[in-house]
Design a protein around this motif. Structure first.
Motif, mmCIF file in Angstrom:
data_model
loop_
_atom_site.group_PDB
_atom_site.id
_atom_site.type_symbol
_atom_site.label_atom_id
_atom_site.label_comp_id
_atom_site.label_asym_id
_atom_site.label_seq_id
_atom_site.Cartn_x
_atom_site.Cartn_y
_atom_site.Cartn_z
ATOM 1 N N HIS A 198 -62.809 -21.903 23.834
ATOM 2 C CA HIS A 198 -63.410 -21.094 23.210
ATOM 3 C C HIS A 198 -62.132 -19.418 23.207
ATOM 4 O O HIS A 198 -62.083 -18.957 22.600
ATOM 5 N N SER A 199 -62.492 -19.081 24.921
ATOM 6 C CA SER A 199 -61.366 -18.541 25.147
ATOM 7 C C SER A 199 -59.834 -18.384 25.096
ATOM 8 O O SER A 199 -58.944 -17.864 24.906
ATOM 9 N N GLN A 200 -59.596 -20.006 24.847
ATOM 10 C CA GLN A 200 -58.319 -20.157 24.989
ATOM 11 C C GLN A 200 -58.113 -20.057 23.397
ATOM 12 O O GLN A 200 -56.537 -19.653 22.674
ATOM 13 N N TRP A 201 -58.640 -20.731 22.209
ATOM 14 C CA TRP A 201 -58.650 -20.603 20.565
ATOM 15 C C TRP A 201 -58.508 -18.611 20.744
ATOM 16 O O TRP A 201 -57.673 -18.334 19.156
ATOM 17 N N TYR A 202 -59.242 -17.687 21.316
ATOM 18 C CA TYR A 202 -59.574 -16.480 20.965
ATOM 19 C C TYR A 202 -58.057 -15.744 21.801
ATOM 20 O O TYR A 202 -57.529 -15.034 20.965
ATOM 21 N N GLU A 203 -57.287 -15.859 22.560
ATOM 22 C CA GLU A 203 -55.916 -15.689 23.577
ATOM 23 C C GLU A 203 -55.539 -16.314 21.878
ATOM 24 O O GLU A 203 -54.491 -15.550 21.914
ATOM 25 N N GLN A 204 -55.344 -17.630 21.288
ATOM 26 C CA GLN A 204 -53.980 -17.495 20.221
ATOM 27 C C GLN A 204 -54.409 -16.831 18.761
ATOM 28 O O GLN A 204 -53.116 -16.312 18.464
#
Length: 159
Positions: free
Chosen positions: A111-117
Motif C-alpha cells: 500500500h505504501s509503495q502504491w501510494y508513493e507511485q
C-alpha cells in the motif's frame, strides 16, 4: 555422533535395587502359595485398588515426560518439536500469529509503495500543468529536465 555416558555409581545402584526387588518378589511368591483364601481375596482387592489409583494418578498429571518438547536431530539441523501426540489448540493458533503479522506487513508495504507511485505521478502532473509548455516540449527527449528546471534560475547558476 551421540555417545551416552552412564555413571558407574548409578549403574551399580540400579543393579542392587533390581536384585533386592527380585529377592523380595521371589520370597512373596513362595509364601503366597500357603495363604488362606480370605487373605488371598483381600490382597487381590487391595492390588486392584492400588492399580486403579495409579492409573488415576497418571491420568491426572498435567504434562507427562513424553509430551514435553524435545530437540530432535535432523541431519545437521536441530528441530524443536513435540515427541508424540498433538499440542494444545492455543499453541497451534499462536503459531499462526507470526504468519498473520508477516502478511499484514506485506500489505502495508504494498500500500505504501502504491501510494508513493500515485504521489510521484501527481507531482509530475502538477509540474506539467503549472508550467507553461510549448507544444514541441512534449516530443523533446529532455522533457523531464525541463520540468525539473527552476524558472527563476539563470544560466549562470546552472553552470
Amino acid at each position: 555422533m551421540n555417545h551416552t555416558q552412564t555413571n558407574p555409581a548409578t549403574s551399580a545402584q540400579d543393579t542392587l535395587q533390581n536384585r533386592v526387588g527380585q529377592r523380595l518378589a521371589s520370597c512373596l511368591n513362595e509364601q503366597a502359595a500357603h495363604l488362606p483364601a480370605d487373605i488371598e481375596e483381600r490382597l487381590r482387592f487391595a492390588r486392584e485398588q492400588a492399580m486403579s489409583k495409579a492409573a488415576a494418578a497418571r491420568a491426572a498429571q498435567p504434562l507427562a515426560a513424553a509430551d514435553l518438547p524435545v530437540l530432535q536431530a535432523s541431519q545437521s539441523t536441530l528441530v524443536l518439536g513435540q515427541s508424540s501426540g498433538s499440542g494444545p489448540r492455543w499453541l497451534k493458533l499462536a503459531a499462526l500469529v507470526p504468519a498473520l503479522l508477516l502478511a499484514l506487513g506485506l500489505v502495508v508495504i504494498h500500500h505504501s509503495q502504491w501510494y508513493e507511485q500515485i504521489r510521484a505521478a501527481a507531482e509530475l502532473d502538477t509540474g506539467l500543468l503549472s508550467k507553461p509548455l510549448p507544444p514541441a516540449a512534449y516530443n523533446d527527449p529532455g522533457f523531464r529536465e525541463y520540468l525539473n528546471e527552476d524558472p527563476n534560475a539563470t544560466e549562470e547558476d546552472e553552470q
